[in-house]
Design a protein around this motif. Structure first.
Motif, PDB file in Angstrom:
ATOM      1  N   ARG A   1       0.814  -1.217   0.000  1.00 29.53           N
ATOM      2  CA  ARG A   1       0.000   0.000   0.000  1.00 29.53           C
ATOM      3  C   ARG A   1       0.846   1.264   0.000  1.00 29.53           C
ATOM      4  NH1 ARG A   1      -3.248  -2.453   5.024  1.00 29.53           N
ATOM      5  NH2 ARG A   1      -1.036  -2.749   5.528  1.00 29.53           N
ATOM      6  N   HIS A   2       2.151   1.121   0.239  1.00 28.02           N
ATOM      7  CA  HIS A   2       3.033   2.287   0.258  1.00 28.02           C
ATOM      8  C   HIS A   2       3.281   2.747  -1.178  1.00 28.02           C
ATOM      9  CE1 HIS A   2       6.621   4.743   0.841  1.00 28.02           C
ATOM     10  NE2 HIS A   2       6.285   4.833   2.115  1.00 28.02           N
ATOM     11  N   PRO A   3       3.268   4.062  -1.445  1.00 30.88           N
ATOM     12  CA  PRO A   3       3.456   4.548  -2.827  1.00 30.88           C
ATOM     13  C   PRO A   3       4.752   4.065  -3.481  1.00 30.88           C
ATOM     14  CG  PRO A   3       2.654   6.316  -1.421  1.00 30.88           C
ATOM     15  CD  PRO A   3       2.953   5.166  -0.511  1.00 30.88           C
ATOM     16  N   PHE A   4       5.833   3.953  -2.709  1.00 30.91           N
ATOM     17  CA  PHE A   4       7.104   3.479  -3.265  1.00 30.91           C
ATOM     18  C   PHE A   4       6.945   2.068  -3.834  1.00 30.91           C
ATOM     19  CE2 PHE A   4      11.073   1.148  -2.927  1.00 30.91           C
ATOM     20  CZ  PHE A   4      12.005   2.024  -3.455  1.00 30.91           C
ATOM     21  N   VAL A   5       6.234   1.228  -3.109  1.00 29.83           N
ATOM     22  CA  VAL A   5       6.033  -0.156  -3.530  1.00 29.83           C
ATOM     23  C   VAL A   5       4.981  -0.235  -4.625  1.00 29.83           C
ATOM     24  CG1 VAL A   5       5.475  -2.485  -2.730  1.00 29.83           C
ATOM     25  CG2 VAL A   5       6.678  -0.888  -1.215  1.00 29.83           C
ATOM     26  N   GLY A   6       3.908   0.530  -4.473  1.00 29.27           N
ATOM     27  CA  GLY A   6       2.853   0.525  -5.469  1.00 29.27           C
ATOM     28  C   GLY A   6       3.352   0.896  -6.849  1.00 29.27           C
ATOM     29  N   LYS A   7       4.301   1.839  -6.912  1.00 31.67           N
ATOM     30  CA  LYS A   7       4.858   2.232  -8.213  1.00 31.67           C
ATOM     31  C   LYS A   7       5.593   1.060  -8.856  1.00 31.67           C
ATOM     32  CE  LYS A   7       6.049   5.102 -11.500  1.00 31.67           C
ATOM     33  NZ  LYS A   7       7.171   6.033 -11.288  1.00 31.67           N
ATOM     34  N   SER A   8       6.302   0.279  -8.046  1.00 31.26           N
ATOM     35  CA  SER A   8       7.022  -0.875  -8.592  1.00 31.26           C
ATOM     36  C   SER A   8       6.068  -1.937  -9.112  1.00 31.26           C
ATOM     37  CB  SER A   8       7.935  -1.478  -7.517  1.00 31.26           C
ATOM     38  OG  SER A   8       8.969  -0.576  -7.157  1.00 31.26           O
ATOM     39  N   LEU A   9       4.896  -2.049  -8.495  1.00 31.80           N
ATOM     40  CA  LEU A   9       3.936  -3.064  -8.923  1.00 31.80           C
ATOM     41  C   LEU A   9       3.264  -2.722 -10.248  1.00 31.80           C
ATOM     42  CD1 LEU A   9       2.240  -3.993  -5.534  1.00 31.80           C
ATOM     43  CD2 LEU A   9       3.662  -5.473  -6.959  1.00 31.80           C
ATOM     44  N   ILE A  10       3.172  -1.443 -10.571  1.00 31.48           N
ATOM     45  CA  ILE A  10       2.484  -1.065 -11.808  1.00 31.48           C
ATOM     46  C   ILE A  10       3.455  -0.681 -12.913  1.00 31.48           C
ATOM     47  CG2 ILE A  10       0.433  -0.311 -10.555  1.00 31.48           C
ATOM     48  CD1 ILE A  10       1.332   2.578 -10.995  1.00 31.48           C
ATOM     49  N   ASP A  11       4.755  -0.674 -12.615  1.00 30.59           N
ATOM     50  CA  ASP A  11       5.747  -0.254 -13.607  1.00 30.59           C
ATOM     51  C   ASP A  11       6.934  -1.210 -13.537  1.00 30.59           C
ATOM     52  OD1 ASP A  11       7.755   0.963 -15.120  1.00 30.59           O
ATOM     53  OD2 ASP A  11       7.204   2.987 -14.510  1.00 30.59           O
TER      54      ASP A  11
ATOM     55  N   GLN B   1       9.694  -1.220 -15.117  1.00 31.87           N
ATOM     56  CA  GLN B   1      10.981  -0.532 -15.075  1.00 31.87           C
ATOM     57  C   GLN B   1      11.271  -0.026 -13.669  1.00 31.87           C
ATOM     58  OE1 GLN B   1      13.048  -0.538 -17.633  1.00 31.87           O
ATOM     59  NE2 GLN B   1      14.645   0.541 -16.500  1.00 31.87           N
ATOM     60  N   ASP B   2      10.230   0.402 -12.948  1.00 34.18           N
ATOM     61  CA  ASP B   2      10.431   0.858 -11.576  1.00 34.18           C
ATOM     62  C   ASP B   2      10.775  -0.316 -10.666  1.00 34.18           C
ATOM     63  OD1 ASP B   2       9.980   3.585 -10.132  1.00 34.18           O
ATOM     64  OD2 ASP B   2       9.237   2.053  -8.741  1.00 34.18           O
ATOM     65  N   MET B   3      10.194  -1.491 -10.905  1.00 33.39           N
ATOM     66  CA  MET B   3      10.574  -2.680 -10.135  1.00 33.39           C
ATOM     67  C   MET B   3      12.052  -2.997 -10.366  1.00 33.39           C
ATOM     68  SD  MET B   3       9.554  -5.117  -8.028  1.00 33.39           S
ATOM     69  CE  MET B   3       7.774  -5.436  -8.181  1.00 33.39           C
ATOM     70  N   HIS B   4      12.498  -2.869 -11.605  1.00 30.57           N
ATOM     71  CA  HIS B   4      13.914  -3.075 -11.911  1.00 30.57           C
ATOM     72  C   HIS B   4      14.783  -2.095 -11.123  1.00 30.57           C
ATOM     73  CE1 HIS B   4      17.627  -3.579 -14.170  1.00 30.57           C
ATOM     74  NE2 HIS B   4      17.600  -2.308 -14.495  1.00 30.57           N
ATOM     75  N   ARG B   5      14.373  -0.833 -11.065  1.00 28.04           N
ATOM     76  CA  ARG B   5      15.147   0.167 -10.308  1.00 28.04           C
ATOM     77  C   ARG B   5      15.160  -0.173  -8.819  1.00 28.04           C
ATOM     78  NH1 ARG B   5      13.027   3.942 -14.219  1.00 28.04           N
ATOM     79  NH2 ARG B   5      11.145   4.206 -12.962  1.00 28.04           N
ATOM     80  N   THR B   6      14.040  -0.668  -8.294  1.00 31.94           N
ATOM     81  CA  THR B   6      13.991  -1.049  -6.877  1.00 31.94           C
ATOM     82  C   THR B   6      14.992  -2.153  -6.588  1.00 31.94           C
ATOM     83  OG1 THR B   6      11.667  -0.412  -6.637  1.00 31.94           O
ATOM     84  CG2 THR B   6      12.521  -2.017  -5.061  1.00 31.94           C
TER      85      THR B   6
ATOM     86  N   LEU C   1      19.557 -11.376  -9.928  1.00 31.59           N
ATOM     87  CA  LEU C   1      18.297 -11.939 -10.405  1.00 31.59           C
ATOM     88  C   LEU C   1      17.242 -11.692  -9.335  1.00 31.59           C
ATOM     89  CD1 LEU C   1      19.643 -15.375 -11.699  1.00 31.59           C
ATOM     90  CD2 LEU C   1      18.808 -13.515 -13.150  1.00 31.59           C
ATOM     91  N   SER C   2      15.995 -11.695  -9.718  1.00 31.86           N
ATOM     92  CA  SER C   2      14.945 -11.440  -8.727  1.00 31.86           C
ATOM     93  C   SER C   2      13.658 -12.136  -9.127  1.00 31.86           C
ATOM     94  CB  SER C   2      14.695  -9.927  -8.573  1.00 31.86           C
ATOM     95  OG  SER C   2      14.246  -9.365  -9.793  1.00 31.86           O
ATOM     96  N   ALA C   3      12.776 -12.259  -8.146  1.00 34.21           N
ATOM     97  CA  ALA C   3      11.437 -12.802  -8.359  1.00 34.21           C
ATOM     98  C   ALA C   3      10.534 -12.228  -7.285  1.00 34.21           C
ATOM     99  CB  ALA C   3      11.443 -14.332  -8.299  1.00 34.21           C
ATOM    100  N   TRP C   4       9.265 -12.024  -7.614  1.00 33.29           N
ATOM    101  CA  TRP C   4       8.363 -11.460  -6.619  1.00 33.29           C
ATOM    102  C   TRP C   4       6.966 -12.058  -6.725  1.00 33.29           C
ATOM    103  CZ3 TRP C   4       4.216  -8.940  -8.818  1.00 33.29           C
ATOM    104  CH2 TRP C   4       4.391  -8.430 -10.109  1.00 33.29           C
ATOM    105  N   THR C   5       6.272 -11.999  -5.605  1.00 34.37           N
ATOM    106  CA  THR C   5       4.863 -12.376  -5.535  1.00 34.37           C
ATOM    107  C   THR C   5       4.144 -11.337  -4.691  1.00 34.37           C
ATOM    108  OG1 THR C   5       5.222 -13.756  -3.567  1.00 34.37           O
ATOM    109  CG2 THR C   5       5.336 -14.856  -5.724  1.00 34.37           C
ATOM    110  N   VAL C   6       2.838 -11.268  -4.837  1.00 31.34           N
ATOM    111  CA  VAL C   6       2.026 -10.327  -4.062  1.00 31.34           C
ATOM    112  C   VAL C   6       1.006 -11.100  -3.244  1.00 31.34           C
ATOM    113  CG1 VAL C   6       0.446  -8.364  -4.143  1.00 31.34           C
ATOM    114  CG2 VAL C   6       2.294  -8.529  -5.804  1.00 31.34           C
TER     115      VAL C   6
ATOM    116  N   ALA D   1      14.202 -11.426 -20.293  1.00 32.45           N
ATOM    117  CA  ALA D   1      13.598 -10.519 -19.293  1.00 32.45           C
ATOM    118  C   ALA D   1      14.145 -10.748 -17.890  1.00 32.45           C
ATOM    119  CB  ALA D   1      12.066 -10.639 -19.305  1.00 32.45           C
ATOM    120  N   ARG D   2      15.413 -11.135 -17.783  1.00 28.51           N
ATOM    121  CA  ARG D   2      15.990 -11.338 -16.458  1.00 28.51           C
ATOM    122  C   ARG D   2      16.161 -10.033 -15.696  1.00 28.51           C
ATOM    123  NH1 ARG D   2      20.579 -15.559 -18.365  1.00 28.51           N
ATOM    124  NH2 ARG D   2      19.939 -14.776 -20.404  1.00 28.51           N
ATOM    125  N   ALA D   3      16.178  -8.906 -16.402  1.00 22.78           N
ATOM    126  CA  ALA D   3      16.210  -7.605 -15.728  1.00 22.78           C
ATOM    127  C   ALA D   3      14.856  -7.246 -15.133  1.00 22.78           C
ATOM    128  CB  ALA D   3      16.654  -6.514 -16.703  1.00 22.78           C
ATOM    129  N   TYR D   4      13.814  -8.006 -15.510  1.00 22.42           N
ATOM    130  CA  TYR D   4      12.460  -7.697 -15.062  1.00 22.42           C
ATOM    131  C   TYR D   4      11.876  -8.851 -14.250  1.00 22.42           C
ATOM    132  CZ  TYR D   4      13.054  -3.891 -18.325  1.00 22.42           C
ATOM    133  OH  TYR D   4      13.546  -2.773 -18.982  1.00 22.42           O
TER     134      TYR D   4
END
Length: 249
Positions: free
Chosen positions: A32-42, A44-49, A72-77, A238-241
């Motif tokens: 719910r935090h704006p910093f995290v929310g931006k990464s979830l919808i973008d 490229q922003d997740m890559h920057r995070t 490398l990275s992976a995420w779930t919500v 897409a390993r950068a994403y």
């Protein structure tokens, strides 16, 4: 990542065992935090995070810093608890102090991985991949025109994409068609595939759309050196994403 460190054969015999060394972090963030929310919808922003955890290791403007640092990275919500669970793997230690404290639901969990894999070892795995195939350019295209990457959209096609990367015992690490194999085999009937939502990025990255699928199952190591290389480098595009990381246990 330095493969001399992470994919070195051990004394049990060349090719029969290989050592995997990496740093992994589990970040649990408040969705719910704006910093995290931006990464979830973008995307490229997740890559920057993800990349924000490694300041100063390479010079600004250096080519392909993600691959050079083995990131490398992976995420779930978790929608019920509004949590973003982000796993980041690297060949270097991470510093997550740049993530706002209010965005962190829990303190980062750091894990130093040092594991030796041997021929015949069995591991359960999970990976999120960008399952694409190349479509040749139409007839009459100019010389050296590249084909177009087209995503697979059906689970059975994604399974076929992954099966091409399996490595039965005695088979080489590079398939006859040029595909890099992962140093492990599997019972294909027990591989589970789930299609995931596509991620994208708005301007200035219009057109960036990453198709994703989750693959789970059990692997049997058949080529330890190739297997460690797959763990260290990831698989597919897409390993950068946040695609391509193989998590095992």
């Amino acid at each position: 990542m330095n493969t001399n460190t992470t994919a070195s054969d051990v004394s049990s015999g060349a090719g029969r065992a290989a050592r995997f060394v990496a740093a992994q972090t589990l970040l649990t963030l408040d969705a719910r935090h704006p910093f995290v929310g931006k990464s979830l919808i973008d995307a490229q922003d997740m890559h920057r995070t993800v990349m924000s955890g490694f300041p100063g290791w390479v010079d600004d403007g250096s080519p392909d810093p993600r691959a050079r640092m083995g990131i490398l990275s992976a995420w779930t919500v978790d929608l019920r608890q509004a949590r973003l669970n982000l796993v980041v793997q690297s060949s270097l230690p991470a510093d997550w102090s740049g993530i706002p404290r209010a965005a962190r639901a829990e303190r980062p969990e750091h894990l130093a991985v040092d594991r030796t894999f041997r021929f015949g070892d069995r591991v359960t795995f999970r990976t999120v991949v960008n399952p694409v195939h190349s479509v040749p350019p139409p007839p009459g295209s100019p010389p050296k025109t590249r084909g177009t990457r087209v995503p697979h959209t059906r689970p059975e096609h994604v399974k076929g994409w992954f099966v091409r990367r399996l490595q039965p015992p005695g088979e080489p690490a590079i398939a006859p068609d040029g595909v890099t194999r992962i140093g492990a085999d599997a019972d294909t009937d027990r591989i589970a595939v789930r299609m995931l939502p596509t991620v994208s990025s708005p301007a200035p990255h219009k057109g960036l759309r990453i198709a994703r699928a989750e693959i789970k199952g059990t692997l049997t190591v058949t080529d330890p050196t190739a297997f460690v290389a797959a763990l260290a480098r990831g698989i597919g595009h897409a390993r950068a994403y946040s695609c391509g990381l193989i998590l095992v246990r």
